[in-house]
Design an enzyme around this catalytic site. Sequence first.
Site, mmCIF file in Angstrom:
data_model
loop_
_atom_site.group_PDB
_atom_site.id
_atom_site.type_symbol
_atom_site.label_atom_id
_atom_site.label_comp_id
_atom_site.label_asym_id
_atom_site.label_seq_id
_atom_site.Cartn_x
_atom_site.Cartn_y
_atom_site.Cartn_z
ATOM 1 N N LYS A 64 -6.250 3.981 2.003
ATOM 2 C CA LYS A 64 -5.352 3.065 2.708
ATOM 3 C C LYS A 64 -4.334 3.907 3.445
ATOM 4 O O LYS A 64 -3.927 4.963 2.957
ATOM 5 C CB LYS A 64 -4.664 2.158 1.689
ATOM 6 C CG LYS A 64 -3.769 1.103 2.284
ATOM 7 C CD LYS A 64 -3.393 0.080 1.217
ATOM 8 C CE LYS A 64 -2.293 0.555 0.304
ATOM 9 N NZ LYS A 64 -1.949 -0.420 -0.739
ATOM 10 N N LYS A 124 -0.609 3.763 6.018
ATOM 11 C CA LYS A 124 0.506 2.961 6.504
ATOM 12 C C LYS A 124 0.314 2.653 7.987
ATOM 13 O O LYS A 124 -0.244 3.466 8.735
ATOM 14 C CB LYS A 124 1.819 3.712 6.295
ATOM 15 C CG LYS A 124 2.128 4.007 4.840
ATOM 16 C CD LYS A 124 2.244 2.743 4.022
ATOM 17 C CE LYS A 124 2.563 3.015 2.567
ATOM 18 N NZ LYS A 124 2.503 1.789 1.754
ATOM 19 N N ASP A 152 -1.578 -0.860 5.641
ATOM 20 C CA ASP A 152 -0.450 -1.492 4.957
ATOM 21 C C ASP A 152 0.779 -1.438 5.856
ATOM 22 O O ASP A 152 1.263 -0.355 6.178
ATOM 23 C CB ASP A 152 -0.187 -0.735 3.649
ATOM 24 C CG ASP A 152 0.905 -1.376 2.814
ATOM 25 O OD1 ASP A 152 1.487 -2.395 3.246
ATOM 26 O OD2 ASP A 152 1.179 -0.849 1.714
ATOM 27 N N ASN A 155 3.693 -2.935 5.054
ATOM 28 C CA ASN A 155 4.910 -3.014 4.234
ATOM 29 C C ASN A 155 5.912 -4.042 4.762
ATOM 30 O O ASN A 155 7.108 -3.776 4.860
ATOM 31 C CB ASN A 155 5.567 -1.633 4.107
ATOM 32 C CG ASN A 155 4.739 -0.708 3.253
ATOM 33 O OD1 ASN A 155 3.951 0.097 3.762
ATOM 34 N ND2 ASN A 155 4.858 -0.832 1.943
ATOM 35 N N HIS A 197 -1.162 -3.591 -7.266
ATOM 36 C CA HIS A 197 -0.408 -2.499 -6.660
ATOM 37 C C HIS A 197 -0.044 -1.486 -7.747
ATOM 38 O O HIS A 197 0.090 -1.835 -8.917
ATOM 39 C CB HIS A 197 0.864 -3.091 -6.042
ATOM 40 C CG HIS A 197 1.901 -2.089 -5.645
ATOM 41 N ND1 HIS A 197 2.965 -1.763 -6.439
ATOM 42 C CD2 HIS A 197 2.028 -1.354 -4.513
ATOM 43 C CE1 HIS A 197 3.730 -0.873 -5.810
ATOM 44 N NE2 HIS A 197 3.165 -0.606 -4.641
ATOM 45 N N TYR A 245 -2.464 7.023 -6.451
ATOM 46 C CA TYR A 245 -1.563 7.844 -5.641
ATOM 47 C C TYR A 245 -1.786 9.281 -6.044
ATOM 48 O O TYR A 245 -1.516 9.650 -7.178
ATOM 49 C CB TYR A 245 -0.107 7.468 -5.893
ATOM 50 C CG TYR A 245 0.256 6.055 -5.507
ATOM 51 C CD1 TYR A 245 -0.075 5.549 -4.261
ATOM 52 C CD2 TYR A 245 0.954 5.246 -6.391
ATOM 53 C CE1 TYR A 245 0.270 4.260 -3.908
ATOM 54 C CE2 TYR A 245 1.306 3.953 -6.035
ATOM 55 C CZ TYR A 245 0.963 3.463 -4.801
ATOM 56 O OH TYR A 245 1.311 2.189 -4.460
#
Length: 390
Positions: free
Chosen positions: A181, A183, A212, A214, A321, A342
């Site tokens: 994924k 940003k 994403d 956000n 998440h 992560y």
Amino acid sequence: MRIVDIREHAVPIHSKQRNSRFDFSLMDTSVVAVVSDVIRDGRPLVGYAFNSFGRYNCSAMVRERFGPKLLGAPPELLLDEAGTNFDPARAVECMLQRERNGAHAERCIPVGTLEVALWDLVAKIEQRPLYRVLADRFNDGRFSDRVPVYVGGGWYAPGQTAEDLRREMQGYLDAGYRMVKTKIGGLPLAQDIERIETLLRVVGGGPSLAVDANCGFDRERAFAYAKALAPYGLRWLEEPCDPMDYELYRELAQAYPHPLANGENFSGARELDNFLRYGGFRPGQDVIQVDPPLAYGIGEYVRCLEVSRRFGFGPEAMYPHGGNLMSLHVVAGLGLAACEAYTGVFGVFGGFGDEVSIGEGMATLPQSPGIGFERQPALWAILSQLTEGA
Ligand code: MG
């Protein structure tokens, strides 16, 4: 059997990365330890947790409001029927005494973090890894011994080049991941599209790449991105706008032909229910990302599953998440779709520790009793400091 102490400490994340809306230079998290009077190998058993990623510490709430409620409760109120283990649901009931309905965001993180720490303790008392305990309680004993994982990466960083991004993603593939994924929304649309095309050349195609935003887009930008992204058939478009903007989500779901994702900022089952009622999410397609320690804990997550089912979303829609061991156990024990990972972000808090290995897009599971933070050495160095002298 009783809780004898609750300890908490706020720990900085030390990160220069940023998403579409803010950088993480001041980000921290609360680590908590729930100390019991159950003695194993000469030491008290302790449950640990932290309040996931991307939300600041909840120190004051743990220290001044919810921790004292647990410590002040009659010990038997926090135990299961048989009195042989702690009952996290009863602990949540205790923490929510004299609290209003509503205003959930005010308290869902400290309560959720303490609840998850209690599950660590419960599983340690049973001498089993947490996912096995969760499978027995909530999933008819069924569990996976490997779970799909995807990397939450592709952050914006100062001075980052296309080559940096390409190398980052190639590193994830080399490490055994298959889906990533990135940003979006931190650059003008045209530059974000360049980033996406760079990444697609690395990962091989839209189904292997999610994006994403956000919550960074207003209406105009959300539709501009939806239109520009549609041809790529990406795995999902996450949080394009404010998570509570049901109307905009509903319109985006009508206009955007590929999956949308939302939920990491929900406080629990009530908000999820409202969102699924009015936000236009499409069963069989869209993705729900509630994060247990951020949303009243694992018991509330089970209620989120029940709510989701009522709207036609099964466990295959659930991608919690939080690339950490807490989410990994929940995914494995409740039979959910996949866990975020992560690697190299969020400092010592990212990653799954030395019991977990990654290959072909799947993670193996820890076998230590509890969550297994004890086998995540850099994080354990921090958590174990909490209970020195306990
Ligand atoms: Mg996100």
